[in-house]
Design a protein around this motif. Structure first.
Motif, PDB file in Angstrom:
ATOM      1  N   GLN A 115       0.831  -1.199   0.000  1.00 31.76           N
ATOM      2  CA  GLN A 115       0.000   0.000   0.000  1.00 31.76           C
ATOM      3  C   GLN A 115       0.868   1.252   0.000  1.00 31.76           C
ATOM      4  N   LEU A 116       0.422   2.272  -0.710  1.00 36.00           N
ATOM      5  CA  LEU A 116       1.110   3.557  -0.683  1.00 36.00           C
ATOM      6  C   LEU A 116       0.812   4.237   0.645  1.00 36.00           C
ATOM      7  N   HIS A 117       1.792   4.939   1.187  1.00 35.70           N
ATOM      8  CA  HIS A 117       1.553   5.682   2.416  1.00 35.70           C
ATOM      9  C   HIS A 117       2.370   6.959   2.421  1.00 35.70           C
ATOM     10  N   ALA A 118       1.924   7.908   3.207  1.00 33.29           N
ATOM     11  CA  ALA A 118       2.574   9.215   3.274  1.00 33.29           C
ATOM     12  C   ALA A 118       3.869   9.128   4.057  1.00 33.29           C
ATOM     13  N   GLY A 119       4.852   9.866   3.618  1.00 32.24           N
ATOM     14  CA  GLY A 119       6.117   9.975   4.321  1.00 32.24           C
ATOM     15  C   GLY A 119       6.448  11.443   4.477  1.00 32.24           C
ATOM     16  N   GLY A 120       7.716  11.775   4.638  1.00 28.83           N
ATOM     17  CA  GLY A 120       8.093  13.153   4.860  1.00 28.83           C
ATOM     18  C   GLY A 120       8.487  13.914   3.616  1.00 28.83           C
ATOM     19  N   ASP A 121       8.745  13.225   2.521  1.00 20.42           N
ATOM     20  CA  ASP A 121       9.226  13.865   1.305  1.00 20.42           C
ATOM     21  C   ASP A 121       8.102  14.011   0.286  1.00 20.42           C
ATOM     22  N   PRO A 122       8.268  14.940  -0.672  1.00 19.62           N
ATOM     23  CA  PRO A 122       7.257  15.067  -1.729  1.00 19.62           C
ATOM     24  C   PRO A 122       7.193  13.803  -2.583  1.00 19.62           C
ATOM     25  N   VAL A 123       6.039  13.573  -3.172  1.00 24.41           N
ATOM     26  CA  VAL A 123       5.900  12.516  -4.164  1.00 24.41           C
ATOM     27  C   VAL A 123       6.605  13.026  -5.413  1.00 24.41           C
ATOM     28  N   LEU A 124       7.583  12.283  -5.901  1.00 26.13           N
ATOM     29  CA  LEU A 124       8.305  12.688  -7.105  1.00 26.13           C
ATOM     30  C   LEU A 124       7.719  11.961  -8.302  1.00 26.13           C
ATOM     31  N   VAL A 125       7.238  12.743  -9.250  1.00 28.11           N
ATOM     32  CA  VAL A 125       6.655  12.228 -10.481  1.00 28.11           C
ATOM     33  C   VAL A 125       7.557  12.662 -11.626  1.00 28.11           C
ATOM     34  N   VAL A 126       7.923  11.734 -12.487  1.00 29.46           N
ATOM     35  CA  VAL A 126       8.702  12.073 -13.672  1.00 29.46           C
ATOM     36  C   VAL A 126       7.741  12.098 -14.855  1.00 29.46           C
ATOM     37  N   ALA A 127       7.766  13.193 -15.599  1.00 31.01           N
ATOM     38  CA  ALA A 127       6.903  13.361 -16.766  1.00 31.01           C
ATOM     39  C   ALA A 127       7.751  13.232 -18.028  1.00 31.01           C
ATOM     40  N   ARG A 128       7.326  12.348 -18.915  1.00 33.33           N
ATOM     41  CA  ARG A 128       8.019  12.147 -20.189  1.00 33.33           C
ATOM     42  C   ARG A 128       7.048  12.494 -21.316  1.00 33.33           C
ATOM     43  N   GLN A 129       7.449  13.426 -22.169  1.00 34.04           N
ATOM     44  CA  GLN A 129       6.573  13.857 -23.250  1.00 34.04           C
ATOM     45  C   GLN A 129       6.521  12.811 -24.355  1.00 34.04           C
ATOM     46  N   TRP A 130       5.341  12.665 -24.929  1.00 37.70           N
ATOM     47  CA  TRP A 130       5.144  11.825 -26.101  1.00 37.70           C
ATOM     48  C   TRP A 130       4.177  12.557 -27.017  1.00 37.70           C
ATOM     49  N   GLU A 131       3.868  12.021 -28.163  1.00 42.02           N
ATOM     50  CA  GLU A 131       3.113  12.760 -29.177  1.00 42.02           C
ATOM     51  C   GLU A 131       1.719  13.203 -28.743  1.00 42.02           C
ATOM     52  N   ARG A 132       1.113  12.554 -27.771  1.00 38.52           N
ATOM     53  CA  ARG A 132      -0.236  12.925 -27.334  1.00 38.52           C
ATOM     54  C   ARG A 132      -0.283  13.546 -25.948  1.00 38.52           C
ATOM     55  N   GLY A 133       0.859  13.871 -25.392  1.00 40.64           N
ATOM     56  CA  GLY A 133       0.863  14.488 -24.070  1.00 40.64           C
ATOM     57  C   GLY A 133       2.042  14.040 -23.239  1.00 40.64           C
ATOM     58  N   TRP A 134       1.744  13.592 -22.014  1.00 38.51           N
ATOM     59  CA  TRP A 134       2.785  13.256 -21.044  1.00 38.51           C
ATOM     60  C   TRP A 134       2.476  11.930 -20.362  1.00 38.51           C
ATOM     61  N   GLU A 135       3.482  11.078 -20.252  1.00 40.50           N
ATOM     62  CA  GLU A 135       3.391   9.880 -19.429  1.00 40.50           C
ATOM     63  C   GLU A 135       3.929  10.256 -18.058  1.00 40.50           C
ATOM     64  N   LEU A 136       3.273   9.796 -17.010  1.00 39.50           N
ATOM     65  CA  LEU A 136       3.681  10.122 -15.648  1.00 39.50           C
ATOM     66  C   LEU A 136       4.174   8.860 -14.953  1.00 39.50           C
ATOM     67  N   PHE A 137       5.368   8.945 -14.389  1.00 36.08           N
ATOM     68  CA  PHE A 137       6.034   7.803 -13.765  1.00 36.08           C
ATOM     69  C   PHE A 137       6.148   8.000 -12.258  1.00 36.08           C
ATOM     70  N   LEU A 138       5.873   6.950 -11.511  1.00 33.01           N
ATOM     71  CA  LEU A 138       6.172   6.852 -10.084  1.00 33.01           C
ATOM     72  C   LEU A 138       7.042   5.615  -9.926  1.00 33.01           C
ATOM     73  N   ASP A 139       8.122   5.726  -9.213  1.00 36.56           N
ATOM     74  CA  ASP A 139       9.021   4.588  -9.011  1.00 36.56           C
ATOM     75  C   ASP A 139       9.400   3.923 -10.332  1.00 36.56           C
ATOM     76  N   ARG A 140       9.681   4.744 -11.335  1.00 37.56           N
ATOM     77  CA  ARG A 140      10.122   4.285 -12.660  1.00 37.56           C
ATOM     78  C   ARG A 140       9.083   3.463 -13.413  1.00 37.56           C
ATOM     79  N   ARG A 141       7.823   3.541 -12.997  1.00 38.44           N
ATOM     80  CA  ARG A 141       6.730   2.845 -13.687  1.00 38.44           C
ATOM     81  C   ARG A 141       5.741   3.879 -14.203  1.00 38.44           C
ATOM     82  N   VAL A 142       5.287   3.692 -15.443  1.00 39.37           N
ATOM     83  CA  VAL A 142       4.232   4.562 -15.961  1.00 39.37           C
ATOM     84  C   VAL A 142       2.960   4.216 -15.207  1.00 39.37           C
ATOM     85  N   VAL A 143       2.350   5.222 -14.600  1.00 38.80           N
ATOM     86  CA  VAL A 143       1.122   4.962 -13.859  1.00 38.80           C
ATOM     87  C   VAL A 143      -0.096   5.627 -14.487  1.00 38.80           C
ATOM     88  N   THR A 144       0.128   6.690 -15.258  1.00 43.51           N
ATOM     89  CA  THR A 144      -0.993   7.380 -15.889  1.00 43.51           C
ATOM     90  C   THR A 144      -0.452   8.342 -16.944  1.00 43.51           C
TER      91      THR A 144
END
Length: 85
Positions: A10-39
């Motif tokens: 389960q995901l849970h809150a900690g002390g640091d910000p949630v870091l999301v990596v955004a990678r651009q593609w032809e229709r917008g942006w893929e969003l990664f958490l922990d090096r996995r595309v999630v949305t």
């Protein structure tokens, strides 16, 4: 706060910000958490809310409304990021 996983997965809150990596593609942006595309989003401006919605889906018991989310834009294909987004 970070989105780290407990032993139960389960995901849970900690002390640091949630870091999301955004990678651009032809229709917008893929969003990664922990090096996995999630949305994906069409506009980078929607990324923070989309991640909150994702977190609410995978962990409905937590209130993600006030979690700090940092979106870092990937600056090159080798995986480096530019957090000035």
């Amino acid at each position: 706060m970070d989105a780290s996983r407990s032993e139960s997965g389960q995901l849970h809150a900690g002390g640091d910000p949630v870091l999301v990596v955004a990678r651009q593609w032809e229709r917008g942006w893929e969003l990664f958490l922990d090096r996995r595309v999630v949305t994906q989003v069409a506009s980078l401006g929607s990324a923070e809310q989309q991640i909150r919605d994702y977190l609410d889906t995978v962990d409905p018991e937590a209130d993600h409304a006030h979690w700090e989310i940092t979106v870092a834009v990937e600056s090159h294909p080798k995986g480096g990021v530019d957090d000035r987004a």
